[in-house]
Design a protein around this motif. Structure first.
Motif, PDB file in Angstrom:
ATOM      1  N   GLU A   1      11.281   2.163   6.005  1.00 51.10           N
ATOM      2  CA  GLU A   1      12.063   3.127   5.225  1.00 51.10           C
ATOM      3  C   GLU A   1      11.210   3.921   4.238  1.00 51.10           C
ATOM      4  O   GLU A   1      11.680   4.921   3.673  1.00 51.10           O
ATOM      5  CB  GLU A   1      13.216   2.428   4.494  1.00 51.10           C
ATOM      6  CG  GLU A   1      12.809   1.314   3.563  1.00 51.10           C
ATOM      7  CD  GLU A   1      12.867  -0.058   4.233  1.00 51.10           C
ATOM      8  OE1 GLU A   1      13.124  -1.043   3.520  1.00 51.10           O
ATOM      9  OE2 GLU A   1      12.656  -0.132   5.468  1.00 51.10           O
ATOM     10  N   TRP A   2       9.962   3.506   4.025  1.00 57.18           N
ATOM     11  CA  TRP A   2       9.081   4.281   3.164  1.00 57.18           C
ATOM     12  C   TRP A   2       8.644   5.598   3.814  1.00 57.18           C
ATOM     13  O   TRP A   2       8.086   6.467   3.134  1.00 57.18           O
ATOM     14  CB  TRP A   2       7.848   3.459   2.784  1.00 57.18           C
ATOM     15  CG  TRP A   2       8.095   2.479   1.673  1.00 57.18           C
ATOM     16  CD1 TRP A   2       9.295   1.999   1.241  1.00 57.18           C
ATOM     17  CD2 TRP A   2       7.101   1.871   0.846  1.00 57.18           C
ATOM     18  NE1 TRP A   2       9.108   1.109   0.203  1.00 57.18           N
ATOM     19  CE2 TRP A   2       7.773   1.009  -0.063  1.00 57.18           C
ATOM     20  CE3 TRP A   2       5.715   1.943   0.794  1.00 57.18           C
ATOM     21  CZ2 TRP A   2       7.106   0.251  -1.016  1.00 57.18           C
ATOM     22  CZ3 TRP A   2       5.038   1.181  -0.153  1.00 57.18           C
ATOM     23  CH2 TRP A   2       5.736   0.351  -1.051  1.00 57.18           C
ATOM     24  N   ARG A   3       8.847   5.748   5.122  1.00 59.78           N
ATOM     25  CA  ARG A   3       8.411   6.974   5.796  1.00 59.78           C
ATOM     26  C   ARG A   3       9.010   8.205   5.116  1.00 59.78           C
ATOM     27  O   ARG A   3       8.332   9.214   4.896  1.00 59.78           O
ATOM     28  CB  ARG A   3       8.810   6.929   7.266  1.00 59.78           C
ATOM     29  CG  ARG A   3       8.326   8.131   8.073  1.00 59.78           C
ATOM     30  CD  ARG A   3       8.709   8.020   9.542  1.00 59.78           C
ATOM     31  NE  ARG A   3       8.223   6.792  10.131  1.00 59.78           N
ATOM     32  CZ  ARG A   3       6.994   6.619  10.609  1.00 59.78           C
ATOM     33  NH1 ARG A   3       6.117   7.623  10.541  1.00 59.78           N
ATOM     34  NH2 ARG A   3       6.630   5.474  11.141  1.00 59.78           N
TER      35      ARG A   3
ATOM     36  N   PRO B   1       0.802  -1.228   0.000  1.00 63.78           N
ATOM     37  CA  PRO B   1       0.000   0.000   0.000  1.00 63.78           C
ATOM     38  C   PRO B   1       0.839   1.285   0.000  1.00 63.78           C
ATOM     39  O   PRO B   1       1.890   1.368   0.632  1.00 63.78           O
ATOM     40  CB  PRO B   1      -0.817  -0.130   1.293  1.00 63.78           C
ATOM     41  CG  PRO B   1      -0.984  -1.614   1.462  1.00 63.78           C
ATOM     42  CD  PRO B   1       0.323  -2.195   1.010  1.00 63.78           C
ATOM     43  N   MET B   2       0.338   2.270  -0.709  1.00 65.92           N
ATOM     44  CA  MET B   2       1.020   3.564  -0.908  1.00 65.92           C
ATOM     45  C   MET B   2       1.204   4.315   0.416  1.00 65.92           C
ATOM     46  O   MET B   2       0.315   4.316   1.263  1.00 65.92           O
ATOM     47  CB  MET B   2       0.217   4.438  -1.859  1.00 65.92           C
ATOM     48  CG  MET B   2       0.347   4.073  -3.314  1.00 65.92           C
ATOM     49  SD  MET B   2       1.767   4.865  -4.118  1.00 65.92           S
ATOM     50  CE  MET B   2       1.191   6.571  -4.270  1.00 65.92           C
ATOM     51  N   PRO B   3       2.335   5.017   0.561  1.00 66.13           N
ATOM     52  CA  PRO B   3       2.536   5.880   1.729  1.00 66.13           C
ATOM     53  C   PRO B   3       2.143   7.326   1.409  1.00 66.13           C
ATOM     54  O   PRO B   3       2.793   7.991   0.600  1.00 66.13           O
ATOM     55  CB  PRO B   3       4.043   5.764   1.979  1.00 66.13           C
ATOM     56  CG  PRO B   3       4.631   5.573   0.608  1.00 66.13           C
ATOM     57  CD  PRO B   3       3.582   4.865  -0.225  1.00 66.13           C
ATOM     58  N   TRP B   4       1.116   7.835   2.077  1.00 68.70           N
ATOM     59  CA  TRP B   4       0.637   9.176   1.801  1.00 68.70           C
ATOM     60  C   TRP B   4       1.106  10.204   2.820  1.00 68.70           C
ATOM     61  O   TRP B   4       1.408  11.345   2.470  1.00 68.70           O
ATOM     62  CB  TRP B   4      -0.899   9.179   1.736  1.00 68.70           C
ATOM     63  CG  TRP B   4      -1.429   8.421   0.563  1.00 68.70           C
ATOM     64  CD1 TRP B   4      -1.927   7.153   0.559  1.00 68.70           C
ATOM     65  CD2 TRP B   4      -1.482   8.868  -0.795  1.00 68.70           C
ATOM     66  NE1 TRP B   4      -2.299   6.783  -0.713  1.00 68.70           N
ATOM     67  CE2 TRP B   4      -2.038   7.825  -1.566  1.00 68.70           C
ATOM     68  CE3 TRP B   4      -1.125  10.054  -1.431  1.00 68.70           C
ATOM     69  CZ2 TRP B   4      -2.238   7.920  -2.936  1.00 68.70           C
ATOM     70  CZ3 TRP B   4      -1.320  10.158  -2.801  1.00 68.70           C
ATOM     71  CH2 TRP B   4      -1.869   9.098  -3.534  1.00 68.70           C
ATOM     72  N   ASN B   5       1.144   9.805   4.093  1.00 61.47           N
ATOM     73  CA  ASN B   5       1.466  10.764   5.149  1.00 61.47           C
ATOM     74  C   ASN B   5       2.418  10.114   6.142  1.00 61.47           C
ATOM     75  O   ASN B   5       2.063   9.136   6.809  1.00 61.47           O
ATOM     76  CB  ASN B   5       0.188  11.225   5.853  1.00 61.47           C
ATOM     77  CG  ASN B   5       0.433  12.394   6.782  1.00 61.47           C
ATOM     78  OD1 ASN B   5       1.350  12.384   7.598  1.00 61.47           O
ATOM     79  ND2 ASN B   5      -0.411  13.420   6.681  1.00 61.47           N
ATOM     80  N   SER B   6       3.611  10.650   6.256  1.00 60.27           N
ATOM     81  CA  SER B   6       4.649  10.046   7.089  1.00 60.27           C
ATOM     82  C   SER B   6       4.316  10.065   8.572  1.00 60.27           C
ATOM     83  O   SER B   6       4.894   9.294   9.350  1.00 60.27           O
ATOM     84  CB  SER B   6       5.975  10.779   6.858  1.00 60.27           C
ATOM     85  OG  SER B   6       5.853  12.152   7.232  1.00 60.27           O
ATOM     86  N   GLN B   7       3.395  10.928   8.987  1.00 53.86           N
ATOM     87  CA  GLN B   7       3.108  11.099  10.412  1.00 53.86           C
ATOM     88  C   GLN B   7       1.932  10.259  10.901  1.00 53.86           C
ATOM     89  O   GLN B   7       1.648  10.255  12.101  1.00 53.86           O
ATOM     90  CB  GLN B   7       2.812  12.583  10.686  1.00 53.86           C
ATOM     91  CG  GLN B   7       3.941  13.520  10.300  1.00 53.86           C
ATOM     92  CD  GLN B   7       5.247  13.157  10.971  1.00 53.86           C
ATOM     93  OE1 GLN B   7       5.305  13.011  12.197  1.00 53.86           O
ATOM     94  NE2 GLN B   7       6.295  12.985  10.170  1.00 53.86           N
ATOM     95  N   LEU B   8       1.267   9.552  10.002  1.00 56.28           N
ATOM     96  CA  LEU B   8       0.078   8.796  10.385  1.00 56.28           C
ATOM     97  C   LEU B   8       0.345   7.301  10.380  1.00 56.28           C
ATOM     98  O   LEU B   8       1.215   6.817   9.643  1.00 56.28           O
ATOM     99  CB  LEU B   8      -1.068   9.105   9.417  1.00 56.28           C
ATOM    100  CG  LEU B   8      -1.606  10.541   9.420  1.00 56.28           C
ATOM    101  CD1 LEU B   8      -2.678  10.704   8.350  1.00 56.28           C
ATOM    102  CD2 LEU B   8      -2.163  10.901  10.796  1.00 56.28           C
ATOM    103  N   PRO B   9      -0.400   6.525  11.180  1.00 53.66           N
ATOM    104  CA  PRO B   9      -0.288   5.066  11.107  1.00 53.66           C
ATOM    105  C   PRO B   9      -0.606   4.586   9.698  1.00 53.66           C
ATOM    106  O   PRO B   9      -1.501   5.114   9.028  1.00 53.66           O
ATOM    107  CB  PRO B   9      -1.345   4.587  12.115  1.00 53.66           C
ATOM    108  CG  PRO B   9      -1.542   5.736  13.040  1.00 53.66           C
ATOM    109  CD  PRO B   9      -1.355   6.968  12.212  1.00 53.66           C
ATOM    110  N   GLY B  10       0.140   3.573   9.260  1.00 53.16           N
ATOM    111  CA  GLY B  10      -0.055   3.078   7.899  1.00 53.16           C
ATOM    112  C   GLY B  10       0.281   4.118   6.858  1.00 53.16           C
ATOM    113  O   GLY B  10      -0.135   4.003   5.698  1.00 53.16           O
TER     114      GLY B  10
END
Length: 572
Positions: free
Chosen positions: A464-466, A439-448
């Motif tokens: 490391e996707w963060r 699944p795509m990473p949209w927001n580094s500060q949110l769970p998932g």
């Protein structure tokens, strides 16, 4: 002296020059749960429009038991509740158009799910007409051996005996000794396209989605619909997504792949799409042995595009790319079709990881934690260089979701959470495709990373996707997302897709092309592999895939480092 590889072409249909973004729905964005859904896609259409693409392609969202991530369709007219409703599909189609984009949806005609009403009827009664919609046959002596020796793409044999199905004990068909063909999983029985009913029904399916406003269809396994009706043995194995394991010249053509009869089907489909105007697209996923065979799918009365898997599978070497680009343009120009460039999709290891392996090209069928790991820095450099090269070539190009973020393959997945049937049918020999479907990473500060409201994801994301999440990259002018936005804007402004392409320095250790269009100055495309080279004096840089080496003395020019592509013009 420049060698002309491709002549400038006028603006024709939108697909001739489009950038098309592949959305894998279960992994793009979710509004409701751990699985991506259609409303989640709607929420991010502004992001896609800002990226500078022209169209989106959606992998299957139809009703399905999800044995193969939706490529096992139980009902072609209904959205799977996992992804939403038919009303959500209509809302998505309308929203895509409101953002100035077009939408292509997947069509899976080679096989259905074994839960499809046709196959269930065929199981219930050996004399039912639906048995003729599939490949049910008696086996070899006493029905204890399958009708022939064909193998499944996912491993093991391509036949299952009805009475051997897991759901057979105690069922009405527990004594049914006929076999059915499945070139993929046993839950994906192959349709028999010799059946007039099958052909008529798929025309109805196309019209249903065209009536709802879709702009075209990507056709799964386009080369596989027709089989030799004699079903002869073929004592060889062929891996559809092999990238180099082509059928040797002394091996007879496979009786189950790329038969000439498929082209009659697509001529029928072309006529259906033309009922809705000349701007509806058909896209072939055709894994074939040579580019001339691929070109047959895009003749004037058949399909609009065919994925250039030869380019995808080419190793990152000057000679491999030079040959692929020359031959691809030659083959497509011979039939008057655009070349459709592609570097990744949901079936192959992500490009920045493939490019970091010792052997580049198509790569392995998945990467485990215990396998040789990609060189992340090298893979990033080569992957971005390949993207800038691809975007500068005439024709259309596809981008797989997350490529604009330079997402790597998730190589740390444990075997106990894998879901790809290729892993199970090969008994773990292949890791499978889960690593490119995270699944795509949209927001580094949110769970998932903001994929879903709850933070749940159907497959885990690597930590490391963060630093690669969309919010992080939007805040940085030097991010790969910023690079892709500039790239697609320059591609459109300079009309690279419609330009003449000339090759210069044909025997050099780098690639050097001139993109020539009568509306602007020549644009030079230079891809450097292992030998750094200085730019000509007076070069004005448009875009580069990585930082160039600064001049060291007055009058000198920039030097292009290894694994880099740069577009530039020359001052008069």
């Amino acid at each position: 002296m420049a060698r002309i590889l491709h002549e400038q072409t006028p603006t024709q249909q939108w697909w001739n020059h489009a950038v098309i973004y592949q959305i894998y729905p279960r992994s793009f964005a979710s509004r409701h749960g751990q699985i991506g859904d259609l409303p989640g896609i709607i929420d991010h259409l502004g992001y896609l429009a800002d990226l500078g693409i022209d169209a989106v392609w959606l992998s299957p969202f139809y009703l399905s038991p999800q044995k193969d991530a939706g490529y096992d369709v139980a009902d072609y007219y209904r959205v799977d509740p996992m992804f939403g409703t038919n009303d959500d599909a209509i809302a998505l189609i309308n929203a895509v158009h409101e953002h100035g984009l077009r939408i292509i949806v997947d069509m899976v005609p080679n096989h259905t799910s074994d839960q499809h009403v046709w196959f269930q009827a065929a199981l219930a009664d050996p004399n039912s007409p639906q048995r003729q919609y599939y490949w049910f046959r008696d086996g070899k002596p006493d029905n204890h051996q399958p009708p022939n020796d064909w193998g499944s793409i996912f491993g093991s044999r391509a036949w299952t005996r009805v009475c051997d199905r897991a759901d057979a004990p105690g069922s009405p068909w527990e004594n049914d000794t006929q076999w059915y063909l499945h070139l993929f999983d046993s839950s994906q029985p192959d349709l028999n396209w010799d059946s007039p009913e099958v052909r008529a029904e798929f025309c109805n399916i196309l019209r249903y989605w065209l009536d709802l406003g879709v702009d075209g269809f990507r056709v799964d396994v386009a080369h596989g619909l027709c089989k030799d009706p004699e079903l002869p043995d073929w004592q060889f194995h062929w891996d559809m997504v092999s990238g180099g394991s082509k059928v040797p010249g002394d091996v007879p053509p496979p009786p189950q792949w790329n038969r000439p009869e498929v082209h009659e089907i697509y001529r029928e489909w072309r006529a259906v799409l033309d009922e809705y105007g000349p701007d509806r697209a058909l896209v072939a996923e055709a894994w074939v042995d040579n580019l001339d065979d691929m070109a047959k799918f895009v003749r004037a009365d058949e399909m609009s595009q065919a994925f250039n898997f030869d380019f995808l599978c080419s190793p990152f070497t000057v000679n491999a790319y030079r040959t692929s680009i020359r031959e691809s343009l030659r083959a497509m120009d011979n039939v008057g079709a655009p070349t459709t460039w592609v570097l990744s999709n949901h079936d192959v290891v992500r490009v920045v990881s493939r490019m970091g392996l010792v052997e580049t090209g198509k790569g392995p069928n998945g990467i485990r934690p215990t396998d040789p790991q990609p060189d992340a820095q090298l893979g990033m450099q080569r992957g971005l260089a390949a993207h800038l090269l691809q975007a500068g070539l005439p024709g259309s190009c596809y981008i797989y979701q997350g490529e604009e973020l330079a997402l790597p393959e998730h190589t740390g997945l444990s075997d106990d959470i894998r879901q790809d049937p290729a892993y199970f049918r090969t008994r773990g020999v292949e890791a499978g495709r889960d690593g490119c479907r995270i699944p795509m990473p949209w927001n580094s500060q949110l769970p998932g990373f903001g994929f879903s409201p709850s933070g749940e994801t159907w497959l885990p994301q690597p930590e490391e996707w963060r630093d690669l999440a969309v919010d992080v990259q939007l805040s940085r002018s030097d991010s790969t997302l910023a690079l892709f936005r500039r790239l697609f804007a320059a591609r459109a402004e300079l009309r690279m897709a419609q330009a003449q392409l000339c090759e210069v320095e044909e025997d050099s250790p780098w690639l050097h092309y001139i993109s020539r269009h009568d509306t602007r100055d020549d644009v030079h495309i230079l891809t450097v592999f292992d030998t750094p080279t200085p730019l000509p004096t007076g070069a004005e840089i448009i875009i580069s895939s990585r930082a160039l080496d600064e001049p060291t003395a007055p009058g000198e020019s920039y030097t292009v480092p290894c694994n880099c592509t740069v577009w530039f013009t020359l001052s008069s």
